[in-house]
Design a protein around this motif. Sequence first.
Motif, PDB file in Angstrom:
ATOM      1  N   ALA A   1      -2.271  11.722 -13.741  1.00 10.31           N
ATOM      2  CA  ALA A   1      -2.391  10.281 -13.935  1.00 10.31           C
ATOM      3  C   ALA A   1      -3.553   9.750 -13.096  1.00 10.31           C
ATOM      4  CB  ALA A   1      -1.091   9.598 -13.532  1.00 10.31           C
ATOM      5  N   ASP A   2      -3.993   8.535 -13.409  1.00 10.25           N
ATOM      6  CA  ASP A   2      -4.999   7.870 -12.576  1.00 10.25           C
ATOM      7  C   ASP A   2      -4.349   7.198 -11.365  1.00 10.25           C
ATOM      8  OD1 ASP A   2      -7.311   8.440 -14.159  1.00 10.25           O
ATOM      9  OD2 ASP A   2      -6.676   6.892 -15.578  1.00 10.25           O
ATOM     10  N   ILE A   3      -3.147   6.645 -11.590  1.00 12.76           N
ATOM     11  CA  ILE A   3      -2.444   5.904 -10.538  1.00 12.76           C
ATOM     12  C   ILE A   3      -0.961   6.264 -10.596  1.00 12.76           C
ATOM     13  CG2 ILE A   3      -1.833   3.613  -9.646  1.00 12.76           C
ATOM     14  CD1 ILE A   3      -4.247   2.467 -11.131  1.00 12.76           C
ATOM     15  N   ILE A   4      -0.344   6.462  -9.429  1.00 19.43           N
ATOM     16  CA  ILE A   4       1.106   6.638  -9.327  1.00 19.43           C
ATOM     17  C   ILE A   4       1.684   5.390  -8.666  1.00 19.43           C
ATOM     18  CG2 ILE A   4       2.997   8.129  -8.552  1.00 19.43           C
ATOM     19  CD1 ILE A   4       1.006   9.747 -10.109  1.00 19.43           C
TER      20      ILE A   4
ATOM     21  N   ALA B   1       0.807  -1.226   0.000  1.00 18.51           N
ATOM     22  CA  ALA B   1       0.000   0.000   0.000  1.00 18.51           C
ATOM     23  C   ALA B   1       0.840   1.276   0.000  1.00 18.51           C
ATOM     24  CB  ALA B   1      -0.927  -0.003   1.214  1.00 18.51           C
ATOM     25  N   ASP B   2       2.102   1.190   0.430  1.00 23.93           N
ATOM     26  CA  ASP B   2       2.919   2.402   0.575  1.00 23.93           C
ATOM     27  C   ASP B   2       3.448   2.936  -0.750  1.00 23.93           C
ATOM     28  OD1 ASP B   2       2.558   2.407   3.292  1.00 23.93           O
ATOM     29  OD2 ASP B   2       4.466   1.401   3.740  1.00 23.93           O
ATOM     30  N   TYR B   3       3.420   2.134  -1.790  1.00 28.74           N
ATOM     31  CA  TYR B   3       4.084   2.538  -3.035  1.00 28.74           C
ATOM     32  C   TYR B   3       3.136   2.591  -4.229  1.00 28.74           C
ATOM     33  CZ  TYR B   3       8.104   2.032  -0.092  1.00 28.74           C
ATOM     34  OH  TYR B   3       8.997   2.185   0.941  1.00 28.74           O
ATOM     35  N   ILE B   4       1.879   2.821  -3.934  1.00 25.34           N
ATOM     36  CA  ILE B   4       0.881   3.085  -4.966  1.00 25.34           C
ATOM     37  C   ILE B   4      -0.105   4.089  -4.396  1.00 25.34           C
ATOM     38  CG2 ILE B   4      -0.479   1.081  -4.219  1.00 25.34           C
ATOM     39  CD1 ILE B   4      -1.509   0.844  -7.118  1.00 25.34           C
ATOM     40  N   THR B   5      -0.572   5.011  -5.232  1.00 26.72           N
ATOM     41  CA  THR B   5      -1.528   6.011  -4.747  1.00 26.72           C
ATOM     42  C   THR B   5      -2.394   6.517  -5.890  1.00 26.72           C
ATOM     43  OG1 THR B   5      -1.777   8.073  -3.507  1.00 26.72           O
ATOM     44  CG2 THR B   5       0.039   7.975  -5.081  1.00 26.72           C
ATOM     45  N   ASP B   6      -3.603   6.919  -5.521  1.00 23.01           N
ATOM     46  CA  ASP B   6      -4.470   7.662  -6.433  1.00 23.01           C
ATOM     47  C   ASP B   6      -4.994   8.918  -5.753  1.00 23.01           C
ATOM     48  OD1 ASP B   6      -6.207   6.571  -4.608  1.00 23.01           O
ATOM     49  OD2 ASP B   6      -7.457   5.520  -6.073  1.00 23.01           O
ATOM     50  N   LYS B   7      -4.284   9.342  -4.684  1.00 28.05           N
ATOM     51  CA  LYS B   7      -4.680  10.544  -3.951  1.00 28.05           C
ATOM     52  C   LYS B   7      -4.453  11.788  -4.810  1.00 28.05           C
ATOM     53  CE  LYS B   7      -5.542   8.644   0.187  1.00 28.05           C
ATOM     54  NZ  LYS B   7      -5.408   7.238  -0.152  1.00 28.05           N
ATOM     55  N   ASP B   8      -5.378  12.728  -4.728  1.00 22.00           N
ATOM     56  CA  ASP B   8      -5.300  13.932  -5.562  1.00 22.00           C
ATOM     57  C   ASP B   8      -4.032  14.737  -5.313  1.00 22.00           C
ATOM     58  OD1 ASP B   8      -7.599  13.395  -6.895  1.00 22.00           O
ATOM     59  OD2 ASP B   8      -8.841  14.882  -5.874  1.00 22.00           O
ATOM     60  N   PHE B   9      -3.604  14.860  -4.045  1.00 26.06           N
ATOM     61  CA  PHE B   9      -2.426  15.684  -3.765  1.00 26.06           C
ATOM     62  C   PHE B   9      -1.157  15.069  -4.344  1.00 26.06           C
ATOM     63  CE2 PHE B   9      -2.231  12.805  -0.154  1.00 26.06           C
ATOM     64  CZ  PHE B   9      -0.877  12.647   0.093  1.00 26.06           C
ATOM     65  N   MET B  10      -1.130  13.734  -4.434  1.00 27.43           N
ATOM     66  CA  MET B  10       0.021  13.080  -5.044  1.00 27.43           C
ATOM     67  C   MET B  10      -0.025  13.193  -6.565  1.00 27.43           C
ATOM     68  SD  MET B  10       2.085  11.992  -2.781  1.00 27.43           S
ATOM     69  CE  MET B  10       3.099  10.833  -3.672  1.00 27.43           C
ATOM     70  N   LYS B  11      -1.221  13.044  -7.116  1.00 27.68           N
ATOM     71  CA  LYS B  11      -1.352  13.190  -8.568  1.00 27.68           C
ATOM     72  C   LYS B  11      -0.993  14.613  -8.999  1.00 27.68           C
ATOM     73  CE  LYS B  11      -5.547  11.216  -8.828  1.00 27.68           C
ATOM     74  NZ  LYS B  11      -6.755  10.591  -9.408  1.00 27.68           N
ATOM     75  N   ALA B  12      -1.333  15.584  -8.164  1.00 28.70           N
ATOM     76  CA  ALA B  12      -0.970  16.978  -8.456  1.00 28.70           C
ATOM     77  C   ALA B  12       0.541  17.162  -8.424  1.00 28.70           C
ATOM     78  CB  ALA B  12      -1.643  17.920  -7.457  1.00 28.70           C
ATOM     79  N   ALA B  13       1.200  16.499  -7.456  1.00 28.92           N
ATOM     80  CA  ALA B  13       2.657  16.638  -7.321  1.00 28.92           C
ATOM     81  C   ALA B  13       3.396  16.063  -8.525  1.00 28.92           C
ATOM     82  CB  ALA B  13       3.125  15.942  -6.044  1.00 28.92           C
ATOM     83  N   TYR B  14       2.795  15.086  -9.171  1.00 21.40           N
ATOM     84  CA  TYR B  14       3.422  14.438 -10.330  1.00 21.40           C
ATOM     85  C   TYR B  14       2.900  14.977 -11.661  1.00 21.40           C
ATOM     86  CZ  TYR B  14       5.739  10.697  -7.666  1.00 21.40           C
ATOM     87  OH  TYR B  14       6.556   9.980  -6.833  1.00 21.40           O
TER      88      TYR B  14
END
Length: 227
Positions: A45-48, A19-32
């Motif tokens: 992206a949909d998934i990081i 769970a620590d190395y996949i995300t679909d959180k908006d703040f993470m998608k914004a950062a990337y």
Amino acid sequence: LKMSKVKEAYKEIENVLGADYITDKDFMKAAYSRNVDPAFPDRWADIIVRPETTEEVSDIVKIANKYKIPIVPRGGGADLVGGAATEGGILMDLTKMNKILEINKDDYYVIVECGITWGDLVSQLHPTGYTTGTIGPGSGYAATIGGGLSNSTAGSGSTKYGLVPDICLGVEVVLPNPQGTIIKTGAAANKYAKPFCRYGVAPDFTGLFMGDVGTMGIKTKAFLRIW
């Protein structure tokens, strides 16, 4: 993309990475969502994902093929051409794959994971008295080895030692096929040969992956000349 497909793929990739190395959180998608160049619009992206091994990269490619979800590999995000972001799909951050695996001072090569930055590699080589002959592509020390090989077919390197792709003896690559096939090029393809020769065992398949902007496969390891 249908969000149901994305959710199913997310669950399967989470089982691979944790769970620590996949995300679909908006703040993470914004950062990337951006590269260095401010001219490009945000692309979410949909998934990081952040794999650590070649086998994890292969497993993600298999899952992405199963659900027909595109993948964009990302190195340092230091490029000026918009290549390290994607609108939808999976963005694969390779910067966890950042180890130097071997410095061979006898046969003059180094084996690295492609998520290591040029700055990190040069800094670790410098005290040993060895050099790759270049400080990386135009985006400099923040760029990764994989990004440099993917984007620098010309214009980056040195007049003495050659361009960035010229110093590459071979690569380990995960192909984008449904099997997520892992291949090595150059002498690295032969388990009985040390990877210090680019042309020793077959045609120059390494060249297929130089300057391909990541479209031919996802580079996970590189075998580079040193001097």
